[in-house]
Structure formats: C-alpha cells, structure tokens
Motif scaffolding. Structure first.
Motif, PDB file in Angstrom:
ATOM      1  N   GLU A 151     -20.279 -24.857 -57.144  1.00 29.12           N
ATOM      2  CA  GLU A 151     -19.065 -24.205 -56.605  1.00 29.12           C
ATOM      3  C   GLU A 151     -17.919 -25.151 -57.196  1.00 29.12           C
ATOM      4  O   GLU A 151     -16.593 -24.710 -57.298  1.00 29.12           O
TER       5      GLU A 151
ATOM      6  N   GLY B 117     -16.148 -23.160 -59.860  1.00 28.97           N
ATOM      7  CA  GLY B 117     -15.061 -22.725 -59.009  1.00 28.97           C
ATOM      8  C   GLY B 117     -13.789 -23.712 -59.316  1.00 28.97           C
ATOM      9  O   GLY B 117     -12.730 -23.095 -59.482  1.00 28.97           O
TER      10      GLY B 117
ATOM     11  N   SER C 162     -24.817 -19.598 -51.316  1.00 26.27           N
ATOM     12  CA  SER C 162     -23.845 -19.755 -52.219  1.00 26.27           C
ATOM     13  C   SER C 162     -24.230 -20.784 -53.133  1.00 26.27           C
ATOM     14  O   SER C 162     -23.814 -20.321 -54.581  1.00 26.27           O
TER      15      SER C 162
ATOM     16  N   TYR D 111     -27.065 -19.189 -55.281  1.00 28.09           N
ATOM     17  CA  TYR D 111     -26.716 -18.150 -56.137  1.00 28.09           C
ATOM     18  C   TYR D 111     -25.717 -18.585 -57.223  1.00 28.09           C
ATOM     19  O   TYR D 111     -26.072 -18.141 -58.453  1.00 28.09           O
ATOM     20  N   LEU D 112     -24.866 -19.216 -57.057  1.00 27.03           N
ATOM     21  CA  LEU D 112     -23.695 -19.510 -58.219  1.00 27.03           C
ATOM     22  C   LEU D 112     -24.529 -20.322 -59.272  1.00 27.03           C
ATOM     23  O   LEU D 112     -24.149 -20.349 -60.372  1.00 27.03           O
TER      24      LEU D 112
ATOM     25  N   ASP E 228     -13.409 -17.911 -63.491  1.00 24.82           N
ATOM     26  CA  ASP E 228     -14.773 -18.468 -63.213  1.00 24.82           C
ATOM     27  C   ASP E 228     -15.652 -18.562 -64.364  1.00 24.82           C
ATOM     28  O   ASP E 228     -16.775 -19.361 -64.173  1.00 24.82           O
TER      29      ASP E 228
ATOM     30  N   ASP F 225     -28.738 -10.878 -53.991  1.00 24.07           N
ATOM     31  CA  ASP F 225     -27.212 -10.912 -53.387  1.00 24.07           C
ATOM     32  C   ASP F 225     -26.999 -10.266 -52.465  1.00 24.07           C
ATOM     33  O   ASP F 225     -25.899  -9.290 -52.382  1.00 24.07           O
TER      34      ASP F 225
ATOM     35  N   GLY G 193     -21.634 -12.518 -55.040  1.00 22.43           N
ATOM     36  CA  GLY G 193     -21.165 -12.425 -56.370  1.00 22.43           C
ATOM     37  C   GLY G 193     -19.974 -11.634 -56.343  1.00 22.43           C
ATOM     38  O   GLY G 193     -19.003 -11.696 -57.426  1.00 22.43           O
TER      39      GLY G 193
ATOM     40  N   GLY H 165     -17.203 -14.373 -55.249  1.00 22.62           N
ATOM     41  CA  GLY H 165     -17.323 -15.782 -55.854  1.00 22.62           C
ATOM     42  C   GLY H 165     -17.542 -16.642 -54.832  1.00 22.62           C
ATOM     43  O   GLY H 165     -17.437 -16.824 -53.651  1.00 22.62           O
ATOM     44  N   GLY H 166     -18.579 -17.541 -55.231  1.00 19.84           N
ATOM     45  CA  GLY H 166     -19.173 -18.597 -54.391  1.00 19.84           C
ATOM     46  C   GLY H 166     -18.105 -19.523 -53.818  1.00 19.84           C
ATOM     47  O   GLY H 166     -18.316 -19.969 -52.374  1.00 19.84           O
TER      48      GLY H 166
END
Length: 566
Positions: free
Chosen positions: A65, A69, A142, A145-146, A333, A414, A419, A422-423
C-alpha cells in the motif's frame, strides 16, 4: 519497456528468496533451545538488537500500500504526501521518549494487556477482539490483495492466485518461527526493500533526464521534475478559493494543508506507532535503551522512504503529462508499476524482490501480532487458563495459520471489495474511524491518573461514532460552513445533489477533540486518582547523550527538508 520478467529477473528474485529463507532458518536453529518459551516466541524477549528492532519496524510498516498507494499519491499530490513519513519520524521520537518507558516499566507485552492493567478486563477484551478482526479482515487482506495484484501485473497478469498463495506461504514460513525470526529476517527484507527501491528511483530520474534531453543523470532528472511540476514540490496544499478547480479541491480534501498538521496527521502517526500491537511488539521485549535506539533508528529510515515510495510517483506524473508514459493504466495507482517497466533486465527482478520483501515482512509481522494477541489476551485468559509455555507456542502457530488462511479465503475473489476502493484507501477508511478513540484512551491512560475504565469505554465508542458523524453525515446535518469545519464539493453528484465532504484529517482531529472532552468529563465523576493509574517518575523519561544526538540530527534533517520545500 515490457512488463514481462526474463530469466535474469527470476534469477535475482530466487537469490533473494533463498537468502531470506536460509537466514531465517539459521536464526530459528539458534533459538531451538527456547522453542517452547512463550515470551521468546512472541516477543523475542531480550534478544533483539537495536538495529533489528529499527529495521523490523520499517519492514513491517512499508508494504504494497506504500509502494503502490503512496507512489500514487506522489503522482497526484506531490511531495506533500512525504509528510506521512517525515512526521512519523517525529512521532517515533515522542514514542521513544515518553511511550516506551511507560510500557516497559509496567511490563506491558500486548496492547489489550495495557488496557486491562490500566482500565479493566472488559475494555481489554473488547479491544482484543476488535484488533483481531481489524488485523485479519482489513490489514492482512488488503496487504495480500494489493501485493498480489502489483506483482501479478509485473509478471504478465496471469498468475494472481499463484502469487497470492506464494506470498501467504512465504510469510507463513517466516512467522511460524516466532518474533526473533520475523525481526531478523526483516533486516534482510529492509535491505532489499531500500536497495531495490533506490534503484527504481534512480532509473526513474535518469529516464526523466533522458526523455527531456539532459542526459541519463539522476540529479539532472530531479531538476527537470522540479521545473516541469513545481506544484508537486510544495509541502503545504493551499486552501481552495472560489476560483479553485475541482482538482485543486480534491487535493485539499486528500491533504488539507496546514490543518493536517494541527489535527489528523499527528493522531494517525502517534496511534499507529505508539498504540499498535503490530508495531510496538518489536520493542516490548527489549531493555529501555535498546528499544529507544531501535525506534530512533527507524525514524532515520523513515526520512529515506519518500525517495523510495513517493519520488517515482512524481516522475511518473511528469512523464505522463508530457506523453512519455503511455503504459500507465489504472490512474495514479498504476504509477509505480508503469515506472518499473523502464527497468532493465535483472534490475526489474530486484525491484520485484523489493516489493515482495515489503509485502512478506508486513504479512509476517501482522500474523505474528494476531497470534500474540489471540494467545496471550484471549486463549490463555478465557479458554485455557493453565496453558503451558509449549501449549501457548503451539496455539500461537495455529493462530498464525488460521489468520493467513482466512486472509487468503477473503482475498481470493476480493470478497471485501478492496479492489473497488484501493488497498491504501481501504486501510485508511476502516482504521481511521477507530483511531481517535483508541489514541485518546491510550494517551489519557498513560499520563492522566484520573482517567477511569468507564471513560475508556465511552472514549472508544464515542470516537467511532464521532468519526462516522463527521465523515459521513455532518455536512448534511449541520451545513457546509460552520465554526468547526468547511465541507468542500467532491465533484460527485448523487440523486441530483452535489456531494460535500470534510477533509479526512480534519474529521479525525474533531473526533479526537470531542472524544477527549467526553472522557475527561466522565473521569471527573470518579476518584481524583484512579487506583489503576500508572506510577510515573521523571527518571523514566531521562535520555542518554547518544540518544539526544540521534534526536537532534533527525529534527535538523526534517527542519531542512521543510525549509526547502515549504
């Protein structure tokens, strides 16, 4: 500029994997004689050096992230996002001087234990359960996943679930060895993270220099960034005016200039670094001087992080605005992944290793904290009160496996919709609602002897409700312009009505202020000195000359950075 990894990239990544695995196994073998010592397993009590503590703090903090991010926020906002890192360095100084002595003097090993010792068992149990749910269903999911999405994009976009399982298994193997293995492998992870991150930044700057005709020179490329995007090199986002564009308003909503420094950013950092099991656990098993030095070392490393996670985003912005980054997809992102396509063979593998290191270290640190809270604050207290050290270690390992399995299950398709938002936003949204109440509960509990257990429960509930009020309903209920706040148009229209929003940092500051007032009012109904109040003395907070030197150097560097980019 292909996204596909070559044999050389895979070779670099495999070398990284082997190095971490072998080092982790070596550390594990050295602690086999203490394999069933619960405190050694959960806290590595007395065995972590200052540099291991500092490196582990950073490795656990920096994850996908941040790479994805925060690089994206660099693309959108510019250097203003570096405040998260540079203010964190000051927050770490505050924690090293004032928070850690309170924890160590009172032999606090977990955050729920702090709440039980200072307040009551009900408060501790409520927060233990809350933290377990937060860590599993917000943080673990998160990060996994990210991270999987980011690495999958670099690997060709066809291996999402394989990468997800690989990250989970790698982190699982490290975390099953206990805190000492997690912390010492973090030293390797953070070295890979920093080297790989700096290489990516260097390539980004030289690429900018090449495209703008100043040569493949990183310093020249940095000067091009400052020339082409001067608004991206201002720490303070100006307050919108009547003539401001929606883009300028959106930037202020994300980071509301000076108001951030009066409210939210301090609560975010002090709560994260000082009241968070996931972070403080690294220092709770050490002596005071070792813990302080390790925390301040982490502060030094935080000063470097914007170079790694923010500057590539600004480079992506300048290249994209001038038509040199057609491979950028997914908006801000996608900035970091787009920059990675410029890396030559081999170095792309190093950057993937750096990203993997950040993800795996965060996952391992998080499941270790989940395991610690569940075993020491739930299982031993309410399920198996006579659990031996060996039993606690085994339960801790089962908890590690269960937490990671749950994270994979909920991340697989997810199910939580990470998603969609956003993480980075997902984590900020759910942790931000509770941060004001938790921080108020901790800060008053440490330093005001009158604070009561009733006030603590009122604080955590009111902090959450006030956060929801200010973030979701205040503009509609009280108007867009009040003495406390200004709500700004978001550019979104729902059912024909323009949506207004209060900047998140300001919401957090207002929630914290009113929560503190409520807690103080409730505490005045109790005794002047709560029997459970901590005993504090000035000797606890005295610092050694070498510690003072580290603090002064950190503050001077931060002052110089703000003087340059104000």
């Amino acid at each position: 500029m292909s996204k596909q990894l070559t044999f050389a990239d895979y070779a670099v990544f495999i070398i990284y994997f082997i190095a971490v695995s072998v080092y982790g196994y070596t550390v594990y073998r050295k602690r086999e004689k203490n394999e069933h010592d619960a405190k050694a397993y959960f806290l590595a009590e007395g065995s972590l050096t200052w540099w291991a503590i500092g490196a582990s703090l950073i490795a656990s903090n920096i994850s996908a992230e941040q790479f994805i991010g925060m690089s994206g926020e660099g693309f959108f906002l510019g250097i203003a996002v570096a405040a998260y890192e540079w203010i964190a360095a000051i927050a770490l100084i505050i924690i090293a001087i004032w928070f850690i002595p309170v924890y160590l003097k009172n032999k606090i090993y977990t955050m729920p234990q702090f709440l039980k010792t200072r307040y009551n068992e009900s408060t501790a149990l409520i927060m233990a359960v809350f933290w377990l749910f937060l860590y599993v269903f917000v943080n673990l999911t998160s990060i996994l996943y990210l991270g999987a999405v980011a690495i999958n994009g670099l690997a060709g976009g066809e291996y999402l679930h394989v990468i997800m399982i690989g990250l989970a298994v790698f982190a699982l193997l490290i975390s099953l060895g206990g805190m000492k293995v997690v912390a010492y492998t973090d030293v390797v992870q953070v070295a890979v993270l920093i080297i790989g991150g700096l290489v990516t930044t260097y390539i980004a700057l030289t690429t900018v220099g090449q495209y703008f005709g100043v040569g493949e020179n990183a310093i020249a490329g940095f000067k091009v960034l400052m020339e082409k995007a001067p608004e991206h090199f201002k720490m303070i986002i100006p307050r919108p005016t009547a003539t401001s564009s929606q883009l300028e308003i959106n930037k202020y909503l994300t980071f509301p200039g000076l108001m951030s420094y009066l409210a939210g950013i301090w609560i975010i950092n002090l709560n994260y670094w000082g009241c968070n099991q996931y972070i403080t656990q690294r220092a709770l098993g050490a002596d005071l001087q070792t813990a302080r030095t390790g925390i301040l070392f982490a502060g030094f490393l935080k000063l470097l992080m914007p170079l790694i996670v923010m500057l590539p985003g600004i480079a992506a912005f300048v290249l994209y605005e001038n038509g040199h980054l057609p491979q950028l997809v997914g908006g801000k992102d996608g900035a970091y992944s787009a920059i990675l396509t410029f890396l030559p063979t081999g170095l792309k593998g190093l950057s993937v290793a750096a990203l993997t290191a950040a993800i795996v270290a965060s996952l391992a640190g998080k499941v270790n904290s989940i395991s610690t809270i569940y075993t020491l604050d739930v299982h031993k207290k309410y399920i198996q009160k006579e659990a031996t050290d060996k039993s606690q270690v085994n339960i801790g390992r089962y908890a590690v496996f269960a937490a990671m399995l749950l994270a994979v299950m909920f991340t697989w398709n997810d199910l939580l919709g990470i998603g969609g938002v956003g993480g980075f936003t997902y984590i900020q949204k759910y942790t931000g609602f509770i941060s004001p109440g938790v921080f108020a509960m901790f800060i008053l509990g440490m330093f005001w002897k009158r604070t009561t257990g009733t006030a603590a429960i009122v604080g955590v509930i009111s902090g959450f409700l006030l956060s929801v009020l200010f973030n979701e309903f205040a503009p509609a209920l009280f108007g867009n312009e009040t003495l406390l706040y200004t709500a700004w148009p978001t550019g979104k229209i729902i059912d024909g009505i323009q949506v207004f929003e209060i900047p998140f940092h300001i919401c957090m500051g207002l929630s914290f202020l009113f929560t503190m007032l409520l807690m103080i009012a409730v505490s005045f109904a109790g005794p002047k000195v709560n029997p459970k109040a901590f005993e504090l003395d000035t000797e606890m907070f005295k610092i050694k000359p070498q510690t003072t030197v580290m603090i002064v150097i950190t503050l001077l560097v931060i002052f110089a950075l703000y003087a340059k980019f104000w």
